[in-house]
Design a protein around this motif. Structure first.
Motif, PDB file in Angstrom:
ATOM      1  N   GLY A   3      46.603  50.173  39.919  1.00  0.00           N
ATOM      2  CA  GLY A   3      45.947  51.217  39.144  1.00  0.00           C
ATOM      3  C   GLY A   3      46.772  52.488  39.070  1.00  0.00           C
ATOM      4  O   GLY A   3      47.685  52.689  39.864  1.00  0.00           O
ATOM      5  N   ALA A   4      46.452  53.323  38.116  1.00  0.00           N
ATOM      6  CA  ALA A   4      47.244  54.535  37.896  1.00  0.00           C
ATOM      7  C   ALA A   4      47.254  55.403  39.145  1.00  0.00           C
ATOM      8  O   ALA A   4      46.336  55.376  39.956  1.00  0.00           O
ATOM      9  CB  ALA A   4      46.662  55.316  36.735  1.00  0.00           C
ATOM     10  N   GLN A  10      42.515  43.039  32.395  1.00  0.00           N
ATOM     11  CA  GLN A  10      43.212  44.248  31.917  1.00  0.00           C
ATOM     12  C   GLN A  10      42.743  44.610  30.506  1.00  0.00           C
ATOM     13  O   GLN A  10      42.439  45.776  30.228  1.00  0.00           O
ATOM     14  CB  GLN A  10      44.732  44.012  31.951  1.00  0.00           C
ATOM     15  N   ASP A  11      42.677  43.639  29.628  1.00  0.00           N
ATOM     16  CA  ASP A  11      42.305  43.931  28.232  1.00  0.00           C
ATOM     17  C   ASP A  11      40.936  44.578  28.151  1.00  0.00           C
ATOM     18  O   ASP A  11      40.761  45.602  27.486  1.00  0.00           O
ATOM     19  CB  ASP A  11      42.318  42.644  27.387  1.00  0.00           C
ATOM     20  N   VAL A  12      39.963  43.991  28.851  1.00  0.00           N
ATOM     21  CA  VAL A  12      38.605  44.549  28.757  1.00  0.00           C
ATOM     22  C   VAL A  12      38.523  45.874  29.515  1.00  0.00           C
ATOM     23  O   VAL A  12      37.903  46.831  29.027  1.00  0.00           O
ATOM     24  CB  VAL A  12      37.543  43.534  29.236  1.00  0.00           C
ATOM     25  N   ASN A  40      43.757  36.000  44.730  1.00  0.00           N
ATOM     26  CA  ASN A  40      43.956  36.451  43.338  1.00  0.00           C
ATOM     27  C   ASN A  40      43.887  37.965  43.160  1.00  0.00           C
ATOM     28  O   ASN A  40      44.166  38.473  42.072  1.00  0.00           O
ATOM     29  CB  ASN A  40      42.985  35.742  42.373  1.00  0.00           C
ATOM     30  N   ILE A  41      43.521  38.700  44.220  1.00  0.00           N
ATOM     31  CA  ILE A  41      43.325  40.146  44.064  1.00  0.00           C
ATOM     32  C   ILE A  41      44.605  40.860  43.589  1.00  0.00           C
ATOM     33  O   ILE A  41      44.544  41.752  42.740  1.00  0.00           O
ATOM     34  CB  ILE A  41      42.785  40.785  45.386  1.00  0.00           C
ATOM     35  N   ALA A  42      45.747  40.447  44.124  1.00  0.00           N
ATOM     36  CA  ALA A  42      46.976  41.178  43.792  1.00  0.00           C
ATOM     37  C   ALA A  42      47.277  41.127  42.303  1.00  0.00           C
ATOM     38  O   ALA A  42      47.738  42.115  41.714  1.00  0.00           O
ATOM     39  CB  ALA A  42      48.147  40.613  44.581  1.00  0.00           C
ATOM     40  N   GLY A  43      46.990  39.981  41.701  1.00  0.00           N
ATOM     41  CA  GLY A  43      47.244  39.843  40.262  1.00  0.00           C
ATOM     42  C   GLY A  43      46.430  40.850  39.463  1.00  0.00           C
ATOM     43  O   GLY A  43      46.927  41.443  38.494  1.00  0.00           O
ATOM     44  N   PRO A  54      47.478  47.867  34.962  1.00  0.00           N
ATOM     45  CA  PRO A  54      47.368  49.332  34.975  1.00  0.00           C
ATOM     46  C   PRO A  54      45.951  49.880  34.827  1.00  0.00           C
ATOM     47  O   PRO A  54      45.685  50.980  35.286  1.00  0.00           O
ATOM     48  CB  PRO A  54      48.231  49.756  33.767  1.00  0.00           C
ATOM     49  N   ASP A  55      45.047  49.118  34.200  1.00  0.00           N
ATOM     50  CA  ASP A  55      43.692  49.639  34.004  1.00  0.00           C
ATOM     51  C   ASP A  55      42.667  49.032  34.954  1.00  0.00           C
ATOM     52  O   ASP A  55      41.475  49.286  34.800  1.00  0.00           O
ATOM     53  CB  ASP A  55      43.258  49.444  32.548  1.00  0.00           C
TER      54      ASP A  55
END
Ligand code: PEP
Length: 263
Positions: A2-3, A192-194, A226-229, A234-235
């Protein structure tokens, strides 16, 4: 991940699991597991969301042992007090040092017929009590097929944020219903997209500062594997974790995602 300015948030929704004695033992074990692993508190915000009957016991433990987990509830009443048998009011949760409250979880939407109007009223109730709402939105498999991934979560978020002031702090959790408890998580790209689209909605309704500051979480079959993926996106600023949040070693490993994989 995340940012830079948003502290990652790993939140455990225990659902209707662990009584107050089990809750105390669990929180102690999680604290020790993180300590033993050399986890630095502050790099990631850890949230626990126990059932109502556990909150006082967990609050007492966090306070006595100076454990830096944030405490949250899984629901609240739309009312602040009064003749509403069985309900729990926001001010009571705030008195117990709860910082967050989950609102609009798909299980409440489905099993308690909570529509967007109730979700919006609960968001207002949380903010009135100084609680940060963790607003859950997500599409069913059917919605996904008919409308694509973003349409339903966007509409749900718009409804939930109706009337919310620009300066209010909220957390948004994107939880595709088909991914909850199914073992079939979204892909990091889908999340990420959503999440990016939902951040856009926050920006449109609450302004650019809110869009930059608001944590948008992914939830749905998150595990240590799977958390790291998700956190590389970025969002995606964290995760709302269900089943894996009541397994000490698994939840500790999710919290330590920065260490056990190269992010
Ligand atoms: C949830 O219920 O919020 C959730 C994400 O559950 P699970 O992690 O078990 O899919």
């Amino acid at each position: 991940m995340g940012a830079v300015n948003r502290t990652p948030f790993i939140a455990g929704n225990w659902k209707m699991n662990l009584d107050h004695l089990q809750a105390v033992a669990f929180v102690q074990k999680l604290h020790w597991a993180l300590k033993d692993a050399g986890h630095e508190a502050g790099t990631v915000e850890v949230g626990v969301f126990p059932p109502f009957t556990d909150i006082r016991s967990v609050q007492t433990l966090l306070d006595a042992d100076k454990i830096e987990f944030s405490l949250g509830a899984q629901d609240l009443s739309v009312h602040d007090s009064g003749a509403y048998t069985g309900e729990v009011a926001g001010p009571f949760l705030a008195k117990l040092d709860a910082k967050y409250v989950i609102i609009g979880h798909s299980e409440r939407r489905e099993y308690h017929a909570e529509g967007d109007d109730v979700v919006a009223a609960k968001v207002q109730a949380a903010l009135r009590s100084g609680l940060i709402p963790v607003i859950c939105v997500g599409e069913t498999a059917d919605d996904l097929e008919k409308h694509g991934a973003s349409a339903v979560p966007v509409a749900q978020l718009r409804a939930a944020l109706d009337g919310v002031a620009a300066g209010a702090e909220v957390v948004v959790a994107y939880e595709p219903v088909w991914a909850i408890g199914s073992g079939q998580a979204a892909t990091p790209q889908q999340a990420q997209d959503v999440c990016a689209t939902l951040r856009g909605v926050v920006g449109e309704l609450l302004g650019p500062d809110a869009a930059a500051a608001t944590r948008v979480l992914y939830g749905g079959s998150v595990k240590s594997g799977n958390i790291a993926g998700f956190m590389r996106e970025p969002d995606v600023d964290g995760a709302l974790v269900g089943g894996a949040s009541i397994l000490v070693d698994e939840f500790a490993a999710i919290i330590r995602y920065q260490k056990h994989v190269g992010v």
